[in-house]
Design a protein around this motif. Structure first.
Motif, short mmCIF file in Angstrom:
data_model
loop_
_atom_site.label_atom_id
_atom_site.label_comp_id
_atom_site.label_asym_id
_atom_site.label_seq_id
_atom_site.Cartn_x
_atom_site.Cartn_y
_atom_site.Cartn_z
N LEU A 95 -6.29 -3.11 -7.47
CA LEU A 95 -6.49 -2.55 -6.37
C LEU A 95 -7.42 -3.52 -5.15
O LEU A 95 -8.53 -3.33 -6.05
CB LEU A 95 -6.34 -1.28 -6.40
N ILE A 96 -6.95 -3.55 -4.16
CA ILE A 96 -7.96 -4.44 -3.04
C ILE A 96 -8.11 -3.28 -2.17
O ILE A 96 -7.04 -2.60 -1.37
CB ILE A 96 -7.17 -5.53 -2.29
N THR A 97 -9.39 -2.64 -1.76
CA THR A 97 -9.56 -1.96 -0.20
C THR A 97 -10.45 -2.43 0.48
O THR A 97 -10.66 -2.88 0.56
CB THR A 97 -10.28 -0.96 -0.78
N VAL A 98 -9.61 -2.10 2.20
CA VAL A 98 -9.68 -3.14 3.10
C VAL A 98 -10.31 -1.71 3.33
O VAL A 98 -9.42 -0.29 4.07
CB VAL A 98 -8.62 -3.60 3.93
N THR A 99 -11.63 -0.95 4.33
CA THR A 99 -11.69 -0.38 5.12
C THR A 99 -12.21 -0.90 6.50
O THR A 99 -11.39 -1.75 7.53
CB THR A 99 -13.33 -0.17 4.64
N PRO A 128 -6.75 -0.45 8.04
CA PRO A 128 -7.15 0.11 6.56
C PRO A 128 -6.18 0.58 5.21
O PRO A 128 -5.07 0.66 5.33
CB PRO A 128 -7.81 0.84 6.64
N GLY A 129 -7.01 0.64 4.27
CA GLY A 129 -5.26 0.96 2.65
C GLY A 129 -5.68 0.70 1.74
O GLY A 129 -6.84 0.02 1.57
N ASN A 130 -5.48 1.11 0.45
CA ASN A 130 -5.52 -0.13 -0.57
C ASN A 130 -4.04 -0.72 -1.15
O ASN A 130 -2.91 0.11 -1.12
CB ASN A 130 -5.79 1.55 -1.29
N TYR A 131 -4.24 -1.69 -1.49
CA TYR A 131 -3.30 -2.59 -1.50
C TYR A 131 -3.29 -3.73 -2.69
O TYR A 131 -4.57 -3.61 -3.61
CB TYR A 131 -3.43 -4.12 -0.14
N ILE A 132 -2.31 -3.51 -3.09
CA ILE A 132 -1.54 -4.78 -4.40
C ILE A 132 -1.02 -6.61 -4.02
O ILE A 132 -0.13 -5.93 -2.50
CB ILE A 132 -0.61 -4.30 -5.19
N ASP A 187 0.78 -0.97 0.03
CA ASP A 187 0.12 0.41 -0.26
C ASP A 187 0.74 1.04 0.25
O ASP A 187 1.30 1.21 1.23
CB ASP A 187 -0.93 0.01 1.43
N LYS A 189 -11.39 -8.14 4.13
CA LYS A 189 -11.37 -8.98 2.65
C LYS A 189 -10.49 -10.22 2.52
O LYS A 189 -9.92 -10.61 3.13
CB LYS A 189 -10.66 -7.93 1.82
#
Length: 114
Positions: free
Chosen positions: A92-96, A73-77, A49, A105
């Motif tokens: 992109l995989i977004t964790v909230t 939380p974040g926007n992961y690859i 991220d 996720k």
């Protein structure tokens, strides 16, 4: 790894009581794309991220998952590599998160044999 957290919030809307656990933001299963069998040994799953990077931990043989991004939380690859397989990079995989914890996720990745 066990980390205990406590979260209480007193505001005009009442009180929020959070559980005392730490949650993984990413829960990843890795499978062979041909046999559909879960892969466990020799697998490296990395979550990135921005400038943050983490190699996910192998959970256990009972769950066959790789876990990480604990309460982050974040926007992961995700990148996945293993001997005998083509490397994989996710979108992109977004964790909230809610008021207490990240919302996990669950991701399944199928690796193509070389």
């Amino acid at each position: 790894m066990v980390i205990l957290l406590s979260c209480n919030s007193d505001d005009d809307n009442g009180s929020v009581n959070c559980t005392e656990e730490i949650r993984a933001g990413l829960v990843v299963r890795v499978k062979d794309a041909v046999t559909n069998l879960e892969l466990q040994e020799g697998i490296v799953v990395t979550a990135t991220d921005g400038s943050y990077s983490e190699i996910l931990e192998y959970g256990s043989t009972s769950t066959s998952t790789f876990v990480g991004a604990f309460e982050r939380p974040g926007n992961y690859i995700l990148t996945v590599s293993a001997n005998g397989y083509q490397s994989f990079a996710s979108g992109l995989i977004t964790v909230t998160a809610d008021v207490c914890h990240v919302i996990p996720k669950n991701v399944t990745i199928a690796l193509q044999p070389e």
